[in-house]
Structure formats: C-alpha cells, structure tokens
Design an enzyme around this catalytic site. Structure first.
Site: not given
Ligand code: PMP
Length: 380
Positions: A74, A203, A325
């Site tokens: 994402a 995913a 994150c």
């Molecule tokens: N957007 C949202 C709302 C998320 O919760 C996350 C994952 N914490 C991300 C984006 C990033 O996703 P990815 O780890 O697959 O890059």
C-alpha cells in the site's frame, strides 16, 4: 501459532492463511517462471496464474481485472497514485485535499510534494474521528486535482463517509482516491458503488503475504509511473512481477470474499466483549466512533497509565500503542491528537486488532490479564 502468546495486532499485519500459503508454494520452485517470458510454458503458466489472481483481487472490490496494478504494497500504491496525479498536472500549483488522520504512507508523499509547490489542505476530524463534509466542500476549489481520504483508520478503525465524499468530488470532477488498506477484505468495498477512482491496499493486512499490494485505477483514469523499466503492468509499474506474492494475494482476496461477513460477525462479538470488559475498569475510554468503525478494532485509553509500561508488563499479549509504522517516534499518535485526545491520554492508549484466528478464550484471557496489569500499575 505460538500458543503462549495472544496476537491482537492484526492492523499491523496478519498471519498468512494456510490456504494462501499452500497455493503460493509451487511458485517458489516448480513453477518459477517469469510472467513476462513469452516464449515458453514456464512463462505462460506464471502469466496465467497472475491473471487469475488479478481477477480474484478485482472481484473483491467490484473492479475489472484490467483496473488492477500490482505493486509491493500500500505504501507504493499510495505513492504511485498521489505522485502520478500531481506530476501529470501542470500549470498553476495544484491543490490536494486530504485528512490529518491519514497514514504516513499518504501524508509523507503529500509532504514531499508540498516542498515542490503542491498545496495541500488537511481536513480536521471531530472527537469521534470523522471529517466534516461541509469543511470538505468548502476546501474544494478550481485548482483541486485530487481528494485523498482513507476508508478505515489504522489506529481507531473509524470509517469515513467515503460514498458521500466521492459524490461531492464527482460533482466537481475531482478524482477521488482512497487508502483502503485496513478496509479491503474486512468490510464490503465496491469501487463502482462507492465512486472511487484510485484505491490502494496490501495483501499482508488480509491474510496474504508481505511485500505485495495493488492499486485500483478506474478505467479512463490516466496515471503515469513511478518505477520505469520494461513497461510491466501496462507501463504503470515496471519490474518482474512477484508471482508467488501475487498468487497469494489473489487467494487471500478470494477467501475474504467468501468469509468476510462470517469473520466480521464473529470478531465484532469478541471485540465488543473485550471492550465492554475493559471499559468496566475506571478511567477507560474508547477512542473513535462507536458504530462507524471496523468490527475487529478497538482503541482504548487507560487514564493515569503509561501505555508502554502496560505493554511491557504484558509481554505475552501482542497489542500496539498507536501505529506500528510510526513506533520509532515518541510523539503521541497524530490520529488521537487530531481527535482532540490530550497527550497524556494518547500515551495511555492501546490499539487492539482482532483477526480471523482469534479465539473467544484468547479474548477472555487477554481481558483478565489486562485488568490485573492495570490494577497493579495503579497500585504502584
Ligand atoms: N495505509 C494504511 C492505512 C496502513 O495501515 C498501512 C500499513 N500499516 C499502509 C498504508 C502501508 O502498507 P504497506 O505496509 O503494505 O506498505
């Protein structure tokens, strides 16, 4: 799963469903072909499997397979969508409308574009985490090139009124993008019914593998690329496709389509039990709208308790303080701050995310252990 531990952090990531792992495994050895190899059966079977996965992914969100671009997750999907829309635009400095409570995978690309002259309005939210549609309407201008508001918040599970946002966007001919990473596979998401132009998801939040995600690009919407070299994914994302990951994402989507409702009903009952149990403890408050919320998420503040100390005293229970994150920083959660939660309460908050394999016994045990740990910390 490790039976001594209780995993309640499914917003951070989910385990790979065994049925997903099973379909992925042959693509690491026997069926290792490159989906772009056009001259032999290894390539053809890889391509066929990728196209099946594209259909499975598209079906889950009501899209056409041609509208799916596979990415690494994402974060990449958000960067691809936001930066490509901003780049395509030339003339006066463009204007984007987003929201203060977005994930950093949206906020950081916007901030980097702001340095290059993009203007961004970050909508505020109310104490329950919802944006004000009137505020959105008055922020729109002839210069607005994109509206980006997430479906479900990763810290609180709060659901924004996406269908209404997209109606307002459409009236003004402004593309509407949504980060649906926490929503897809958990609640029904239909890009056509919801009027979405760009939608990103991953995913690993839906019982698939890490390192693979998708961007839905509505047919007719023209975006560029952020990774060039080979012209894969119709020129929007070059690079050899992660075939095992994509196959896994496809299966994960198929399974979510089949059992999303059943999972949601079961998890909502368990989430409510956990929440009601903990709300009995004096000084516990829920963060986020009670009903406009994902069924498996609860964010609670425990007045007078340091959330980090509480987590340390519960090493066998995996929950998170705010978003995983941003856990490298010691700032209070920007999401709770935006909702007007005082710093002290924000630091005392925990996010619980239940998942497909969570059991009623785990919820009872976690509630008991949390209550005891809070009592002990309070008596110190
Ligand atoms: N957007 C949202 C709302 C998320 O919760 C996350 C994952 N914490 C991300 C984006 C990033 O996703 P990815 O780890 O697959 O890059």
């Amino acid at each position: 799963m490790n039976s001594d531990r209780i995993y309640l952090d499914h917003n951070a990531t989910t385990p790979v469903d065994p049925r997903v792992l099973e379909v992925m495994l042959p693509f690491f050895n026997d069926r290792f072909g490159n989906a772009a190899s056009r001259n032999h059966a290894y390539g053809w079977e890889a391509e066929e499997s990728v196209e099946l996965a594209r259909e499975q992914v598209a079906n889950l969100i009501g899209a056409d397979p041609k509208e799916i671009v596979f990415t690494s997750g994402a974060t990449e999907s958000n960067n691809l969508a936001i930066k490509s829309v901003a780049e395509k635009f030339d003339g006066h400095p463009g204007h984007v409308i987003s929201c203060e409570t977005e994930h950093r995978a949206v906020l950081d690309p916007l901030r980097s574009l702001e340095k290059a002259g993009l203007q961004v309005t970050y909508l505020q939210v109310d104490s329950e985490g919802l944006i004000d549609l009137k505020e959105l309407e008055s922020a729109m201008s002839e210069h607005t090139i994109l509206i980006s508001v997430m479906i479900a918040n990763n810290e609180t599970g709060v659901l924004q009124p996406v269908a209404q946002i997209s109606q307002l966007a459409r009236k003004r001919n402004i593309p509407f993008m949504t980060d649906a990473t926490q929503a897809v596979g958990k609640i029904p998401v239909d890009v056509k019914a919801m009027g979405i132009d760009l939608l990103s998801f991953s995913a690993h939040k839906m019982y698939g593998p890490k390192g693979v995600g998708a961007l839905y690009v509505r047919s007719g919407m023209k975006i560029g690329s952020q990774i060039d070299g080979g012209g894969h994914e119709r020129g929007m994302r070059s690079g050899t496709l992660n075939v095992p990951g994509i196959v896994g994402m496809g299966k994960a989507c198929e399974l979510c389509e089949e059992q999303m409702q059943e999972d949601a009903n079961k998890l909502k009952t368990m989430r409510n039990k956990l929440e009601q149990g903990l709300l009995q403890v004096t000084g516990t408050k829920r963060n986020g709208h009670e009903s406009e919320r994902l069924p498996h998420v609860s964010n609670l503040s425990f007045e007078g308790i340091d959330g980090e100390k509480l987590l340390l005293s519960l090493s066998e229970i995996a929950v998170s303080q705010g978003s995983a994150c941003t856990s490298a920083t010691v700032e209070p959660s920007h999401v709770l701050k935006s909702m007007g939660v005082p710093d002290e309460l924000a630091f005392s908050s925990l996010r619980f995310g239940l998942g497909r394999f969570t059991t009623a016994e785990e919820i009872d045990l976690a509630t008991e252990k949390l209550k005891l740990a809070i009592e002990q910390l309070r008596s110190q």
